[in-house]
Design a protein around this motif. Structure first.
Motif, mmCIF file in Angstrom:
data_model
loop_
_atom_site.group_PDB
_atom_site.id
_atom_site.type_symbol
_atom_site.label_atom_id
_atom_site.label_comp_id
_atom_site.label_asym_id
_atom_site.label_seq_id
_atom_site.Cartn_x
_atom_site.Cartn_y
_atom_site.Cartn_z
ATOM 1 N N ALA A 140 -9.273 -27.952 11.016
ATOM 2 C CA ALA A 140 -9.641 -28.066 12.425
ATOM 3 C C ALA A 140 -10.781 -29.065 12.507
ATOM 4 C CB ALA A 140 -10.073 -26.714 12.996
ATOM 5 N N ARG A 141 -10.925 -29.729 13.642
ATOM 6 C CA ARG A 141 -12.012 -30.699 13.767
ATOM 7 C C ARG A 141 -13.373 -30.029 13.719
ATOM 8 N NH1 ARG A 141 -10.571 -36.364 16.652
ATOM 9 N NH2 ARG A 141 -8.384 -36.471 16.011
ATOM 10 N N GLU A 142 -13.415 -28.764 14.028
ATOM 11 C CA GLU A 142 -14.647 -27.991 13.857
ATOM 12 C C GLU A 142 -14.401 -26.874 12.853
ATOM 13 O OE1 GLU A 142 -16.167 -26.818 17.674
ATOM 14 O OE2 GLU A 142 -15.914 -28.833 18.520
ATOM 15 N N GLY A 143 -13.680 -27.208 11.787
ATOM 16 C CA GLY A 143 -13.292 -26.212 10.790
ATOM 17 C C GLY A 143 -14.348 -26.021 9.713
ATOM 18 N N TYR A 144 -15.434 -25.384 10.087
ATOM 19 C CA TYR A 144 -16.540 -25.189 9.135
ATOM 20 C C TYR A 144 -16.250 -24.090 8.121
ATOM 21 C CZ TYR A 144 -18.955 -28.149 12.452
ATOM 22 O OH TYR A 144 -19.291 -29.207 13.264
ATOM 23 N N ILE B 239 -8.506 -22.591 11.542
ATOM 24 C CA ILE B 239 -7.333 -23.465 11.656
ATOM 25 C C ILE B 239 -7.050 -23.757 13.126
ATOM 26 C CG2 ILE B 239 -4.872 -23.713 11.192
ATOM 27 C CD1 ILE B 239 -5.185 -21.778 8.879
ATOM 28 N N ASN B 240 -6.861 -25.023 13.425
ATOM 29 C CA ASN B 240 -6.367 -25.450 14.729
ATOM 30 C C ASN B 240 -5.081 -26.213 14.451
ATOM 31 O OD1 ASN B 240 -5.885 -27.433 16.939
ATOM 32 N ND2 ASN B 240 -7.720 -26.499 17.823
ATOM 33 N N LEU B 241 -3.951 -25.644 14.835
ATOM 34 C CA LEU B 241 -2.659 -26.226 14.462
ATOM 35 C C LEU B 241 -2.490 -27.642 15.007
ATOM 36 C CD1 LEU B 241 -0.236 -23.175 14.774
ATOM 37 C CD2 LEU B 241 -1.125 -24.244 12.689
ATOM 38 N N ASN B 242 -2.976 -27.902 16.205
ATOM 39 C CA ASN B 242 -2.861 -29.251 16.762
ATOM 40 C C ASN B 242 -3.656 -30.253 15.929
ATOM 41 O OD1 ASN B 242 -1.183 -28.487 18.881
ATOM 42 N ND2 ASN B 242 -2.890 -28.076 20.265
ATOM 43 N N ASP B 243 -4.903 -29.888 15.595
ATOM 44 C CA ASP B 243 -5.736 -30.768 14.767
ATOM 45 C C ASP B 243 -5.095 -30.996 13.403
ATOM 46 O OD1 ASP B 243 -7.548 -30.757 16.834
ATOM 47 O OD2 ASP B 243 -9.024 -29.485 15.828
ATOM 48 N N LEU B 244 -4.604 -29.918 12.811
ATOM 49 C CA LEU B 244 -4.041 -30.010 11.463
ATOM 50 C C LEU B 244 -2.786 -30.882 11.443
ATOM 51 C CD1 LEU B 244 -4.042 -29.200 8.493
ATOM 52 C CD2 LEU B 244 -2.841 -27.089 9.147
ATOM 53 N N MET B 245 -1.890 -30.666 12.371
ATOM 54 C CA MET B 245 -0.663 -31.456 12.399
ATOM 55 C C MET B 245 -0.952 -32.923 12.712
ATOM 56 S SD MET B 245 1.632 -29.553 11.371
ATOM 57 C CE MET B 245 2.955 -30.744 11.612
ATOM 58 N N GLU B 246 -1.954 -33.161 13.547
ATOM 59 C CA GLU B 246 -2.330 -34.540 13.850
ATOM 60 C C GLU B 246 -2.791 -35.264 12.581
ATOM 61 O OE1 GLU B 246 -4.938 -36.923 17.207
ATOM 62 O OE2 GLU B 246 -5.610 -34.945 16.552
ATOM 63 N N SER B 247 -3.551 -34.575 11.734
ATOM 64 C CA SER B 247 -4.003 -35.167 10.475
ATOM 65 C C SER B 247 -2.854 -35.358 9.502
ATOM 66 C CB SER B 247 -5.083 -34.287 9.830
ATOM 67 O OG SER B 247 -6.253 -34.217 10.609
ATOM 68 N N LEU B 248 -2.053 -34.314 9.305
ATOM 69 C CA LEU B 248 -1.012 -34.340 8.273
ATOM 70 C C LEU B 248 0.117 -35.325 8.594
ATOM 71 C CD1 LEU B 248 -0.678 -30.539 7.407
ATOM 72 C CD2 LEU B 248 -1.842 -32.319 6.087
ATOM 73 N N THR B 249 0.348 -35.612 9.865
ATOM 74 C CA THR B 249 1.432 -36.523 10.239
ATOM 75 C C THR B 249 0.945 -37.944 10.496
ATOM 76 O OG1 THR B 249 1.216 -35.898 12.576
ATOM 77 C CG2 THR B 249 2.811 -34.665 11.244
ATOM 78 N N TYR B 250 -0.356 -38.176 10.370
ATOM 79 C CA TYR B 250 -0.900 -39.508 10.617
ATOM 80 C C TYR B 250 -0.612 -40.422 9.424
ATOM 81 C CZ TYR B 250 -4.398 -43.185 11.390
ATOM 82 O OH TYR B 250 -5.037 -44.388 11.548
#
Length: 402
Positions: A275-279, A284-295
Protein backbone atom coordinates in the motif's frame (compact mmCIF):
# COMPACT_ATOMS: atom_id res chain seq x y z
CA UNK A 1 -11.10 30.74 -0.19
CA UNK A 2 -8.31 32.48 -2.08
CA UNK A 3 -4.53 32.36 -2.17
CA UNK A 4 -1.63 33.50 -4.29
CA UNK A 5 0.16 30.17 -3.89
CA UNK A 6 -1.51 26.95 -2.73
CA UNK A 7 0.93 24.25 -1.62
CA UNK A 8 -0.34 20.68 -1.51
CA UNK A 9 1.49 18.56 1.06
CA UNK A 10 2.82 19.30 4.54
CA UNK A 11 6.17 17.54 4.14
CA UNK A 12 9.57 19.17 4.30
CA UNK A 13 9.77 20.24 0.63
CA UNK A 14 6.35 21.91 0.62
CA UNK A 15 6.96 23.59 3.97
CA UNK A 16 10.43 24.79 2.95
CA UNK A 17 8.96 26.31 -0.20
CA UNK A 18 6.23 28.10 1.76
CA UNK A 19 8.84 29.41 4.22
CA UNK A 20 11.09 30.70 1.42
CA UNK A 21 8.15 32.31 -0.40
CA UNK A 22 7.08 34.21 2.68
CA UNK A 23 10.60 35.33 3.56
CA UNK A 24 11.03 36.68 0.02
CA UNK A 25 7.50 38.12 -0.26
CA UNK A 26 5.87 38.81 3.13
CA UNK A 27 2.69 40.06 1.45
CA UNK A 28 2.20 36.84 -0.52
CA UNK A 29 -0.85 34.84 0.56
CA UNK A 30 0.51 31.31 0.95
CA UNK A 31 -1.70 28.42 2.04
CA UNK A 32 -0.45 24.88 2.77
CA UNK A 33 -3.02 22.07 2.73
CA UNK A 34 -2.21 18.69 4.27
CA UNK A 35 -4.49 15.65 4.25
CA UNK A 36 -3.23 14.36 7.62
CA UNK A 37 -3.97 15.78 11.06
CA UNK A 38 -0.33 16.82 11.58
CA UNK A 39 2.69 17.79 9.49
CA UNK A 40 5.44 15.41 8.29
CA UNK A 41 3.36 12.26 8.79
CA UNK A 42 4.98 10.34 5.93
CA UNK A 43 8.45 10.46 4.34
CA UNK A 44 9.57 13.67 6.07
CA UNK A 45 8.84 12.32 9.52
CA UNK A 46 9.70 8.67 8.94
CA UNK A 47 13.31 8.77 7.73
CA UNK A 48 16.65 8.01 9.35
CA UNK A 49 17.37 11.69 10.05
CA UNK A 50 20.70 11.79 8.23
CA UNK A 51 22.04 15.16 7.12
CA UNK A 52 23.91 13.97 4.04
CA UNK A 53 27.14 15.13 2.46
CA UNK A 54 27.29 15.20 -1.35
CA UNK A 55 29.76 12.32 -1.53
CA UNK A 56 27.43 10.11 -3.59
CA UNK A 57 27.11 12.67 -6.41
CA UNK A 58 29.36 13.58 -9.32
CA UNK A 59 31.35 16.72 -8.45
CA UNK A 60 29.89 19.82 -10.07
CA UNK A 61 26.51 18.19 -10.79
CA UNK A 62 23.25 19.87 -9.83
CA UNK A 63 22.62 17.19 -7.21
CA UNK A 64 26.05 17.73 -5.64
CA UNK A 65 25.59 21.49 -5.56
CA UNK A 66 22.11 21.48 -3.99
CA UNK A 67 23.12 18.81 -1.47
CA UNK A 68 26.11 20.85 -0.31
CA UNK A 69 24.17 24.12 -0.23
CA UNK A 70 21.15 22.46 1.36
CA UNK A 71 23.27 20.90 4.10
CA UNK A 72 24.74 24.29 4.98
CA UNK A 73 21.31 25.94 4.92
CA UNK A 74 19.85 23.25 7.22
CA UNK A 75 22.71 23.65 9.69
CA UNK A 76 22.16 27.42 9.72
CA UNK A 77 18.38 27.05 10.17
CA UNK A 78 18.74 24.60 13.06
CA UNK A 79 21.33 26.84 14.72
CA UNK A 80 19.11 29.91 14.44
CA UNK A 81 16.06 28.01 15.69
CA UNK A 82 17.78 26.17 18.53
CA UNK A 83 17.06 22.74 17.06
CA UNK A 84 19.37 19.86 17.96
CA UNK A 85 21.74 18.89 15.14
CA UNK A 86 24.89 16.82 15.51
CA UNK A 87 27.73 16.53 13.00
CA UNK A 88 28.78 13.02 14.02
CA UNK A 89 30.37 11.78 10.79
CA UNK A 90 30.04 8.44 9.03
CA UNK A 91 32.26 5.78 7.54
CA UNK A 92 31.70 4.02 4.21
CA UNK A 93 33.26 0.58 4.41
CA UNK A 94 34.90 -1.63 1.81
CA UNK A 95 34.20 -5.10 3.16
CA UNK A 96 36.76 -6.93 0.98
CA UNK A 97 39.66 -6.32 -1.39
CA UNK A 98 37.39 -6.43 -4.45
CA UNK A 99 35.59 -3.29 -3.25
CA UNK A 100 38.75 -1.21 -2.75
CA UNK A 101 38.95 0.19 -6.33
CA UNK A 102 35.36 1.49 -6.06
CA UNK A 103 36.13 2.92 -2.62
CA UNK A 104 39.17 4.79 -3.97
CA UNK A 105 37.19 6.08 -6.95
CA UNK A 106 34.48 7.40 -4.60
CA UNK A 107 37.15 9.07 -2.45
CA UNK A 108 38.78 10.71 -5.48
CA UNK A 109 35.39 12.12 -6.50
CA UNK A 110 34.87 13.38 -2.96
CA UNK A 111 38.22 15.18 -2.98
CA UNK A 112 37.34 16.86 -6.31
CA UNK A 113 34.00 17.87 -4.80
CA UNK A 114 35.68 19.33 -1.68
CA UNK A 115 33.95 16.89 0.68
CA UNK A 116 35.51 16.86 4.14
CA UNK A 117 36.65 13.23 4.28
CA UNK A 118 39.69 10.96 4.33
CA UNK A 119 40.59 7.50 3.05
CA UNK A 120 41.65 5.06 5.78
CA UNK A 121 42.98 1.50 5.83
CA UNK A 122 41.63 -1.37 7.93
CA UNK A 123 43.74 -0.54 10.95
CA UNK A 124 42.76 3.13 10.89
CA UNK A 125 39.12 2.12 10.43
CA UNK A 126 39.21 0.25 13.73
CA UNK A 127 40.66 3.30 15.46
CA UNK A 128 37.56 5.21 14.37
CA UNK A 129 35.07 2.34 14.79
CA UNK A 130 36.69 -0.40 16.93
CA UNK A 131 33.94 -2.96 16.22
CA UNK A 132 33.61 -2.41 12.47
CA UNK A 133 34.86 -4.94 9.91
CA UNK A 134 36.46 -3.94 6.63
CA UNK A 135 39.70 -3.61 4.71
CA UNK A 136 39.33 0.15 4.19
CA UNK A 137 36.88 3.01 4.49
CA UNK A 138 36.11 6.63 3.77
CA UNK A 139 35.63 8.69 6.91
CA UNK A 140 33.15 11.46 6.02
CA UNK A 141 33.43 14.09 8.72
CA UNK A 142 30.62 16.44 7.59
CA UNK A 143 27.67 14.02 7.77
CA UNK A 144 25.22 14.70 10.60
CA UNK A 145 21.92 13.77 12.20
CA UNK A 146 18.80 15.83 12.89
CA UNK A 147 15.14 15.20 13.69
CA UNK A 148 13.43 16.27 10.46
CA UNK A 149 9.97 15.99 12.01
CA UNK A 150 10.97 18.73 14.47
CA UNK A 151 12.38 20.74 11.58
CA UNK A 152 8.99 20.49 9.85
CA UNK A 153 7.15 21.51 12.99
CA UNK A 154 9.37 24.59 13.34
CA UNK A 155 8.93 25.46 9.67
CA UNK A 156 5.18 25.28 10.20
CA UNK A 157 5.44 27.70 13.14
CA UNK A 158 7.55 30.13 11.12
CA UNK A 159 5.17 29.98 8.13
CA UNK A 160 2.24 30.97 10.32
CA UNK A 161 4.28 33.66 12.08
CA UNK A 162 5.08 35.13 8.64
CA UNK A 163 1.38 35.25 7.75
CA UNK A 164 0.93 31.96 5.92
CA UNK A 165 -1.88 29.49 6.62
CA UNK A 166 -1.67 25.75 7.24
CA UNK A 167 -4.84 23.70 6.92
CA UNK A 168 -4.70 20.13 8.23
CA UNK A 169 -7.17 17.32 7.50
CA UNK A 170 -7.61 18.87 4.03
CA UNK A 171 -7.39 16.48 1.09
CA UNK A 172 -7.24 17.73 -2.52
CA UNK A 173 -9.90 16.13 -4.72
CA UNK A 174 -9.70 18.00 -8.03
CA UNK A 175 -8.39 20.84 -10.22
CA UNK A 176 -10.15 23.16 -12.66
CA UNK A 177 -8.58 26.05 -14.57
CA UNK A 178 -10.35 29.14 -15.84
CA UNK A 179 -9.06 32.16 -17.74
CA UNK A 180 -7.65 33.93 -14.70
CA UNK A 181 -6.98 31.38 -11.97
CA UNK A 182 -6.99 27.80 -10.81
CA UNK A 183 -9.76 26.24 -8.72
CA UNK A 184 -8.50 23.49 -6.41
CA UNK A 185 -11.24 21.44 -4.78
CA UNK A 186 -10.58 20.00 -1.33
CA UNK A 187 -12.52 18.30 1.43
CA UNK A 188 -12.65 21.71 3.15
CA UNK A 189 -14.00 23.58 0.12
CA UNK A 190 -12.64 25.28 -3.00
CA UNK A 191 -9.50 27.41 -3.31
CA UNK A 192 -9.07 30.06 -5.97
CA UNK A 193 -5.32 30.48 -6.49
CA UNK A 194 -2.81 31.90 -8.96
CA UNK A 195 -0.50 28.91 -8.71
CA UNK A 196 -0.51 25.50 -7.05
CA UNK A 197 2.47 23.42 -6.02
CA UNK A 198 2.04 19.65 -5.83
CA UNK A 199 4.34 18.22 -3.14
CA UNK A 200 2.15 15.18 -2.60
CA UNK A 201 4.98 12.69 -1.99
CA UNK A 202 3.54 9.20 -2.18
CA UNK A 203 0.61 10.54 -4.22
CA UNK A 204 2.47 13.08 -6.35
CA UNK A 205 1.98 11.15 -9.60
CA UNK A 206 -1.78 10.76 -9.02
CA UNK A 207 -2.15 14.46 -8.20
CA UNK A 208 -0.20 15.30 -11.36
CA UNK A 209 -2.66 13.29 -13.45
CA UNK A 210 -5.59 14.83 -11.62
CA UNK A 211 -4.24 18.29 -12.49
CA UNK A 212 -4.25 17.39 -16.20
CA UNK A 213 -0.62 16.38 -16.88
CA UNK A 214 1.12 13.04 -17.39
CA UNK A 215 4.20 12.36 -15.22
CA UNK A 216 7.22 10.65 -16.77
CA UNK A 217 7.27 8.13 -13.93
CA UNK A 218 4.99 6.29 -11.54
CA UNK A 219 5.44 6.24 -7.79
CA UNK A 220 6.05 2.71 -6.49
CA UNK A 221 6.11 2.48 -2.67
CA UNK A 222 8.95 0.61 -0.95
CA UNK A 223 8.85 -0.04 2.77
CA UNK A 224 12.07 0.65 4.64
CA UNK A 225 12.21 -1.69 7.63
CA UNK A 226 14.36 -0.86 10.65
CA UNK A 227 15.53 -2.24 13.94
CA UNK A 228 17.08 -0.28 16.79
CA UNK A 229 20.01 -1.47 18.87
CA UNK A 230 19.44 -2.46 22.47
CA UNK A 231 21.09 -0.22 25.07
CA UNK A 232 23.87 -2.74 25.69
CA UNK A 233 24.78 -2.86 21.98
CA UNK A 234 24.79 0.87 21.25
CA UNK A 235 28.45 1.17 22.24
CA UNK A 236 29.34 -1.01 19.22
CA UNK A 237 28.66 1.97 16.93
CA UNK A 238 30.33 5.35 17.48
CA UNK A 239 29.39 7.21 14.30
CA UNK A 240 27.38 5.93 11.33
CA UNK A 241 28.51 2.86 9.41
CA UNK A 242 27.52 2.33 5.76
CA UNK A 243 28.48 -0.31 3.21
CA UNK A 244 30.04 0.84 -0.04
CA UNK A 245 27.00 1.62 -2.24
CA UNK A 246 26.30 -0.37 -5.38
CA UNK A 247 25.63 2.22 -8.13
CA UNK A 248 23.36 -0.27 -9.94
CA UNK A 249 20.88 -0.37 -7.05
CA UNK A 250 18.45 2.37 -5.91
CA UNK A 251 18.97 1.66 -2.19
CA UNK A 252 22.13 2.04 -0.05
CA UNK A 253 21.93 -1.33 1.76
CA UNK A 254 21.46 -1.88 5.49
CA UNK A 255 23.59 0.36 7.68
CA UNK A 256 23.91 1.77 11.19
CA UNK A 257 22.66 5.30 11.89
CA UNK A 258 22.90 7.29 15.08
CA UNK A 259 19.57 8.90 15.95
CA UNK A 260 19.01 12.47 17.04
CA UNK A 261 18.25 12.38 20.76
CA UNK A 262 20.15 9.12 21.31
CA UNK A 263 20.18 5.53 20.13
CA UNK A 264 21.20 3.67 16.98
CA UNK A 265 18.96 2.46 14.13
CA UNK A 266 19.81 -0.40 11.78
CA UNK A 267 18.44 -0.66 8.27
CA UNK A 268 16.64 -0.05 6.11
CA UNK A 269 15.66 -3.26 4.47
CA UNK A 270 13.73 -2.32 1.29
CA UNK A 271 10.71 -4.32 0.09
CA UNK A 272 7.72 -3.52 -2.06
CA UNK A 273 4.99 -2.04 0.13
CA UNK A 274 1.53 -3.46 -0.50
CA UNK A 275 0.00 0.00 0.00
CA UNK A 276 1.25 3.53 -0.54
CA UNK A 277 0.97 3.99 3.20
CA UNK A 278 1.88 0.39 3.97
CA UNK A 279 4.01 0.90 7.06
CA UNK A 280 3.08 -2.47 8.50
CA UNK A 281 3.66 -5.83 6.82
CA UNK A 282 -0.05 -6.63 7.07
CA UNK A 283 -1.25 -3.38 5.48
CA UNK A 284 -2.62 -4.03 1.98
CA UNK A 285 -4.41 -1.78 -0.47
CA UNK A 286 -5.38 -3.91 -3.47
CA UNK A 287 -5.59 -0.94 -5.84
CA UNK A 288 -2.11 0.28 -4.85
CA UNK A 289 -0.66 -3.21 -5.03
CA UNK A 290 -2.09 -4.07 -8.44
CA UNK A 291 -1.00 -0.69 -9.79
CA UNK A 292 2.59 -1.50 -8.78
CA UNK A 293 2.62 -5.14 -9.89
CA UNK A 294 1.16 -4.42 -13.34
CA UNK A 295 3.30 -1.36 -14.07
CA UNK A 296 5.81 -2.15 -16.86
CA UNK A 297 8.50 -0.03 -15.20
CA UNK A 298 8.32 -2.01 -11.97
CA UNK A 299 8.27 -5.33 -13.85
CA UNK A 300 11.44 -4.35 -15.74
CA UNK A 301 13.16 -3.13 -12.58
CA UNK A 302 12.23 -6.31 -10.70
CA UNK A 303 13.42 -8.55 -13.55
CA UNK A 304 16.85 -6.88 -13.51
CA UNK A 305 17.27 -7.00 -9.74
CA UNK A 306 15.26 -10.08 -8.81
CA UNK A 307 18.11 -11.64 -6.83
CA UNK A 308 18.52 -8.55 -4.66
CA UNK A 309 14.74 -8.40 -4.30
CA UNK A 310 14.62 -11.97 -3.02
CA UNK A 311 17.37 -11.18 -0.51
CA UNK A 312 15.51 -8.08 0.72
CA UNK A 313 12.26 -10.02 1.02
CA UNK A 314 13.96 -12.81 2.96
CA UNK A 315 15.49 -10.28 5.37
CA UNK A 316 11.99 -8.89 5.84
CA UNK A 317 10.80 -12.33 6.96
CA UNK A 318 13.90 -13.42 8.87
CA UNK A 319 15.44 -11.45 11.73
CA UNK A 320 18.45 -13.79 11.56
CA UNK A 321 19.02 -12.87 7.92
CA UNK A 322 18.80 -9.17 8.83
CA UNK A 323 21.33 -9.75 11.63
CA UNK A 324 23.75 -11.52 9.27
CA UNK A 325 23.66 -8.57 6.86
CA UNK A 326 24.44 -6.17 9.69
CA UNK A 327 27.21 -8.46 10.98
CA UNK A 328 29.09 -7.93 7.71
CA UNK A 329 29.71 -4.40 9.01
CA UNK A 330 29.82 -5.07 12.78
CA UNK A 331 30.49 -8.79 13.46
CA UNK A 332 29.55 -8.59 17.15
CA UNK A 333 25.92 -7.74 16.37
CA UNK A 334 23.58 -10.53 17.50
CA UNK A 335 19.88 -11.06 16.89
CA UNK A 336 19.01 -10.27 20.50
CA UNK A 337 20.53 -6.81 20.05
CA UNK A 338 17.85 -5.93 17.47
CA UNK A 339 14.63 -4.39 18.78
CA UNK A 340 11.58 -3.41 16.69
CA UNK A 341 11.54 0.10 15.22
CA UNK A 342 8.99 1.98 13.08
CA UNK A 343 9.15 1.53 9.31
CA UNK A 344 9.00 4.17 6.60
CA UNK A 345 7.75 4.09 3.02
CA UNK A 346 9.80 5.65 0.24
CA UNK A 347 8.07 7.01 -2.85
CA UNK A 348 10.33 5.61 -5.56
CA UNK A 349 9.83 7.19 -8.98
CA UNK A 350 10.24 4.57 -11.72
CA UNK A 351 9.95 5.35 -15.43
CA UNK A 352 8.31 2.96 -17.93
CA UNK A 353 11.72 1.47 -18.87
CA UNK A 354 12.39 0.46 -15.28
CA UNK A 355 14.89 3.20 -14.44
CA UNK A 356 14.62 4.97 -11.10
CA UNK A 357 14.57 8.77 -11.17
CA UNK A 358 17.78 10.00 -9.60
CA UNK A 359 17.00 13.67 -9.03
CA UNK A 360 14.06 15.96 -8.46
CA UNK A 361 11.56 15.57 -11.30
CA UNK A 362 9.15 18.39 -12.10
CA UNK A 363 6.13 18.54 -14.39
CA UNK A 364 5.38 22.19 -15.05
CA UNK A 365 1.95 23.32 -16.23
CA UNK A 366 0.54 26.81 -16.68
CA UNK A 367 -0.88 27.00 -13.16
CA UNK A 368 0.44 23.86 -11.43
CA UNK A 369 4.04 22.94 -10.66
CA UNK A 370 4.26 19.23 -9.80
CA UNK A 371 7.16 17.79 -7.82
CA UNK A 372 6.76 14.20 -8.98
CA UNK A 373 9.98 12.80 -7.55
CA UNK A 374 11.86 13.83 -4.42
CA UNK A 375 15.06 11.75 -4.14
CA UNK A 376 16.53 10.29 -0.96
CA UNK A 377 18.42 13.44 0.21
CA UNK A 378 15.28 15.57 -0.17
CA UNK A 379 15.26 16.46 3.53
CA UNK A 380 18.91 17.56 3.48
CA UNK A 381 18.35 19.70 0.39
CA UNK A 382 14.86 20.94 1.30
CA UNK A 383 15.67 24.57 2.13
CA UNK A 384 17.71 25.03 -1.05
CA UNK A 385 15.16 23.21 -3.22
CA UNK A 386 12.42 25.23 -1.52
CA UNK A 387 14.20 28.46 -2.49
CA UNK A 388 14.54 27.28 -6.11
CA UNK A 389 10.87 26.26 -6.30
CA UNK A 390 9.80 29.54 -4.68
CA UNK A 391 11.65 31.46 -7.39
CA UNK A 392 9.91 29.37 -10.07
CA UNK A 393 6.50 30.03 -8.52
CA UNK A 394 7.13 33.76 -8.20
CA UNK A 395 8.07 33.95 -11.87
CA UNK A 396 4.99 31.94 -12.88
CA UNK A 397 2.57 33.89 -10.67
CA UNK A 398 3.60 37.17 -12.25
CA UNK A 399 2.81 40.70 -11.14
CA UNK A 400 2.73 41.35 -7.43
CA UNK A 401 5.03 38.48 -6.48
CA UNK A 402 8.15 39.25 -8.50
Amino acid sequence: MTSDILIIGGGIVGLSTAYCLLKQNPSCLVVVVEKESSLAEHQSGRNSGVLHSAIQYKPGSFQAEICGEGRRAMIEFCSEEGLELEICGKIIVARNEAELPRLKFLHNQAVIGSIDCRLVNGEQLREIEPHAAGVGAIHVMETGIVDFRKVCERLGQRIQALGGRILLDTRVTGFESNSSSLIVTTTKGEFNTRQALNCGGLYSDRLTRSSGAEPRAKIVPFRGEYFKLSTEAQSLVRHMIYPLPDPALPFPGVHFTRVSGGGVECGPNAVLAFAREGYGKGQINLNDLMESLTYPGFIKLASRHWKTGVEEFWRSLSKSAFQRALAQLVPEIRAEHLLPAPAGVRALGIDPMGATLEGFHFVDQERVLNVVNSPAPAATTALTVGRIIAEKLRAKAGAGLV
